[in-house]
Design a protein around this motif. Structure first.
Motif, PDB file in Angstrom:
ATOM      1  N   CYS A 208      26.631  40.826  53.865  1.00  0.00           N
ATOM      2  CA  CYS A 208      27.955  41.188  53.339  1.00  0.00           C
ATOM      3  C   CYS A 208      28.888  39.987  53.349  1.00  0.00           C
ATOM      4  O   CYS A 208      28.951  39.252  54.338  1.00  0.00           O
ATOM      5  CB  CYS A 208      28.576  42.281  54.188  1.00  0.00           C
ATOM      6  SG  CYS A 208      27.577  43.764  54.296  1.00  0.00           S
ATOM      7  N   VAL A 209      29.603  39.831  52.255  1.00  0.00           N
ATOM      8  CA  VAL A 209      30.599  38.772  52.141  1.00  0.00           C
ATOM      9  C   VAL A 209      31.860  39.383  51.521  1.00  0.00           C
ATOM     10  O   VAL A 209      31.797  40.464  50.930  1.00  0.00           O
ATOM     11  CB  VAL A 209      30.099  37.606  51.248  1.00  0.00           C
ATOM     12  CG1 VAL A 209      28.901  36.914  51.875  1.00  0.00           C
ATOM     13  CG2 VAL A 209      29.749  38.097  49.838  1.00  0.00           C
ATOM     14  N   GLY A 210      32.986  38.701  51.659  1.00  0.00           N
ATOM     15  CA  GLY A 210      34.201  39.216  51.032  1.00  0.00           C
ATOM     16  C   GLY A 210      35.438  38.617  51.655  1.00  0.00           C
ATOM     17  O   GLY A 210      35.444  38.261  52.834  1.00  0.00           O
ATOM     18  N   GLU A 211      36.481  38.537  50.846  1.00  0.00           N
ATOM     19  CA  GLU A 211      37.718  37.885  51.278  1.00  0.00           C
ATOM     20  C   GLU A 211      38.706  38.898  51.852  1.00  0.00           C
ATOM     21  O   GLU A 211      38.632  40.085  51.543  1.00  0.00           O
ATOM     22  CB  GLU A 211      38.347  37.149  50.083  1.00  0.00           C
ATOM     23  CG  GLU A 211      39.150  38.030  49.119  1.00  0.00           C
ATOM     24  CD  GLU A 211      38.277  38.897  48.211  1.00  0.00           C
ATOM     25  OE1 GLU A 211      37.045  38.771  48.239  1.00  0.00           O
ATOM     26  OE2 GLU A 211      38.856  39.731  47.464  1.00  0.00           O
ATOM     27  N   THR A 212      39.654  38.417  52.641  1.00  0.00           N
ATOM     28  CA  THR A 212      40.762  39.266  53.094  1.00  0.00           C
ATOM     29  C   THR A 212      41.801  39.340  51.974  1.00  0.00           C
ATOM     30  O   THR A 212      41.741  38.576  51.005  1.00  0.00           O
ATOM     31  CB  THR A 212      41.444  38.675  54.348  1.00  0.00           C
ATOM     32  OG1 THR A 212      41.987  37.393  53.984  1.00  0.00           O
ATOM     33  CG2 THR A 212      40.481  38.507  55.503  1.00  0.00           C
TER      34      THR A 212
ATOM     35  N   LEU B  48      45.218  36.852  47.714  1.00  0.00           N
ATOM     36  CA  LEU B  48      46.571  36.579  47.194  1.00  0.00           C
ATOM     37  C   LEU B  48      46.851  35.078  47.113  1.00  0.00           C
ATOM     38  O   LEU B  48      47.656  34.631  46.309  1.00  0.00           O
ATOM     39  CB  LEU B  48      47.630  37.283  48.059  1.00  0.00           C
ATOM     40  CG  LEU B  48      47.598  38.819  47.975  1.00  0.00           C
ATOM     41  CD1 LEU B  48      48.581  39.441  48.950  1.00  0.00           C
ATOM     42  CD2 LEU B  48      47.866  39.297  46.543  1.00  0.00           C
ATOM     43  N   SER B  49      46.164  34.301  47.950  1.00  0.00           N
ATOM     44  CA  SER B  49      46.366  32.838  47.879  1.00  0.00           C
ATOM     45  C   SER B  49      45.383  32.174  46.911  1.00  0.00           C
ATOM     46  O   SER B  49      45.282  30.942  46.916  1.00  0.00           O
ATOM     47  CB  SER B  49      46.179  32.184  49.249  1.00  0.00           C
ATOM     48  OG  SER B  49      46.500  33.017  50.286  1.00  0.00           O
TER      49      SER B  49
ATOM     50  N   VAL C 255      36.157  31.390  49.473  1.00  0.00           N
ATOM     51  CA  VAL C 255      35.766  32.056  50.728  1.00  0.00           C
ATOM     52  C   VAL C 255      34.369  32.660  50.586  1.00  0.00           C
ATOM     53  O   VAL C 255      33.499  32.480  51.444  1.00  0.00           O
ATOM     54  CB  VAL C 255      36.794  33.167  51.094  1.00  0.00           C
ATOM     55  CG1 VAL C 255      36.247  34.099  52.164  1.00  0.00           C
ATOM     56  CG2 VAL C 255      38.095  32.538  51.554  1.00  0.00           C
ATOM     57  N   VAL C 256      34.148  33.350  49.486  1.00  0.00           N
ATOM     58  CA  VAL C 256      32.852  34.013  49.294  1.00  0.00           C
ATOM     59  C   VAL C 256      31.737  32.970  49.107  1.00  0.00           C
ATOM     60  O   VAL C 256      30.644  33.099  49.662  1.00  0.00           O
ATOM     61  CB  VAL C 256      32.930  35.005  48.111  1.00  0.00           C
ATOM     62  CG1 VAL C 256      31.549  35.469  47.673  1.00  0.00           C
ATOM     63  CG2 VAL C 256      33.788  36.202  48.503  1.00  0.00           C
TER      64      VAL C 256
ATOM     65  N   ALA D 251      25.943  41.899  49.367  1.00  0.00           N
ATOM     66  CA  ALA D 251      26.982  42.893  49.066  1.00  0.00           C
ATOM     67  C   ALA D 251      28.341  42.215  49.089  1.00  0.00           C
ATOM     68  O   ALA D 251      28.711  41.607  50.098  1.00  0.00           O
ATOM     69  CB  ALA D 251      26.948  44.029  50.079  1.00  0.00           C
ATOM     70  N   TYR D 252      29.051  42.320  47.969  1.00  0.00           N
ATOM     71  CA  TYR D 252      30.434  41.820  47.921  1.00  0.00           C
ATOM     72  C   TYR D 252      31.355  42.945  48.373  1.00  0.00           C
ATOM     73  O   TYR D 252      31.446  43.983  47.705  1.00  0.00           O
ATOM     74  CB  TYR D 252      30.789  41.375  46.498  1.00  0.00           C
ATOM     75  CG  TYR D 252      32.268  41.115  46.330  1.00  0.00           C
ATOM     76  CD1 TYR D 252      32.938  40.247  47.197  1.00  0.00           C
ATOM     77  CD2 TYR D 252      33.002  41.742  45.327  1.00  0.00           C
ATOM     78  CE1 TYR D 252      34.308  40.019  47.065  1.00  0.00           C
ATOM     79  CE2 TYR D 252      34.363  41.518  45.179  1.00  0.00           C
ATOM     80  CZ  TYR D 252      35.006  40.663  46.058  1.00  0.00           C
ATOM     81  OH  TYR D 252      36.358  40.444  45.936  1.00  0.00           O
ATOM     82  N   GLU D 253      31.984  42.744  49.516  1.00  0.00           N
ATOM     83  CA  GLU D 253      32.871  43.764  50.062  1.00  0.00           C
ATOM     84  C   GLU D 253      34.210  43.129  50.434  1.00  0.00           C
ATOM     85  O   GLU D 253      34.351  42.592  51.539  1.00  0.00           O
ATOM     86  CB  GLU D 253      32.258  44.396  51.316  1.00  0.00           C
ATOM     87  CG  GLU D 253      30.962  45.124  51.071  1.00  0.00           C
ATOM     88  CD  GLU D 253      30.754  46.234  52.094  1.00  0.00           C
ATOM     89  OE1 GLU D 253      30.560  47.375  51.664  1.00  0.00           O
ATOM     90  OE2 GLU D 253      30.821  45.957  53.301  1.00  0.00           O
ATOM     91  N   PRO D 254      35.178  43.178  49.527  1.00  0.00           N
ATOM     92  CA  PRO D 254      36.491  42.637  49.878  1.00  0.00           C
ATOM     93  C   PRO D 254      37.017  43.391  51.106  1.00  0.00           C
ATOM     94  O   PRO D 254      37.030  44.619  51.114  1.00  0.00           O
ATOM     95  CB  PRO D 254      37.356  42.940  48.656  1.00  0.00           C
ATOM     96  CG  PRO D 254      36.449  43.459  47.599  1.00  0.00           C
ATOM     97  CD  PRO D 254      35.165  43.863  48.223  1.00  0.00           C
TER      98      PRO D 254
END
Ligand code: PGA
Length: 249
Positions: free
Chosen positions: A126-130, A135-136, A142-143, A163-166
């Protein structure tokens, strides 16, 4: 969808359910789905029971984490080999709740993924940004960094799944726009193909984060979205099957 890839709808049950509830939910899914493979990932203590119930069905059973070591003095941990032994075939690694609650970084996820491959488990990384990162304007970088840091050689040929999971979409009822999901999946596909070659064209890329029956049709139709990793909605058999039905033929 990616042509030639059979989609996967994976359920992450997280820390929910007693034995009876786990068995009831598993039994309701036993017949599988027409257009997609199904995978369910119960808490550790239910895996043995659920895997036994699913024997001979079209539904695979996985875990939500594993330790990087094969065995040893690791109180409270569970190895990939133990999971394989009780009937698991897949393991979710690097989920944002593990990264946040247990301080798992990319190096830890890489080590766990290597252990999973050695034990013969198919890892789902699993990967994903906060939200702040998105927003930045940092979501892509990041991913890409998470992919570069957590995927070992051998992952693609072993059928490893991403899996892309923001982070901000998990359990919140919020999802990125379809455009943003498609763009991120395309970015991930390119990064994987660049590093691993054409074999990564058939790597399953799942989307996760507030997937439910009402948004599944539009999300599953997007290019390079080869299935879903479902949390909350995977605890209700009807909803999980409805998501699987949303996959285009
Ligand atoms: P959710 O969880 O579907 O409840 O947002 C997804 C996940 O954490 O895998």
């Amino acid at each position: 969808m990616t042509p030639g890839i059979r989609p996967l709808i994976a359920g992450n049950w997280k820390m929910n359910g007693n034995q009876r509830e786990a068995a009831r939910l598993a039994e309701a899914l036993r017949d599988g789905a027409e257009n997609a493979d199904l995978l369910i990932c119960p808490p550790f203590v239910h895996i043995h029971q659920v895997a036994a119930l699913m024997l001979g069905s079209r539904v695979a059973v996985g875990a939500q984490d594993c330790h990087a070591a094969h065995h040893g003095a690791h109180t409270g941990d569970v190895s990939a080999a133990m999971l394989r032994d009780v009937g698991a075939t897949h393991v979710i690694l690097g989920h944002s709740e593990r990264r946040t609650n247990h301080g798992e970084n990319d190096a830890a996820v890489l080590a766990k993924t290597e252990a999973a491959l050695t034990a013969g488990l198919i890892p789902i990384i699993c990967v994903g940004e906060t939200e702040a990162e998105r927003l930045s304007g940092l979501a892509d970088s990041v991913v890409e960094k998470q992919l570069a840091g957590s995927i070992p050689y051998g992952f693609i040929t072993a059928g490893g799944i991403v899996a892309y999971e923001p982070v901000w979409a998990i359990g919140t009822g919020r999802t990125p726009t379809e455009r943003d999901i498609a763009a991120m999946h395309s970015t991930m596909r390119s990064a994987l193909v660049e590093r691993f070659g054409p074999a990564a064209r058939t790597t399953r890329l799942l989307y996760g984060g507030s997937v439910k029956p009402s948004n599944a049709v539009s999300i599953m139709a997007l290019a390079d979205v080869d299935g879903a990793l479902v949390g909350g909605a995977s605890l209700v058999a009807e909803d999980f099957l409805a998501i699987a039905k949303a996959v285009p033929e």
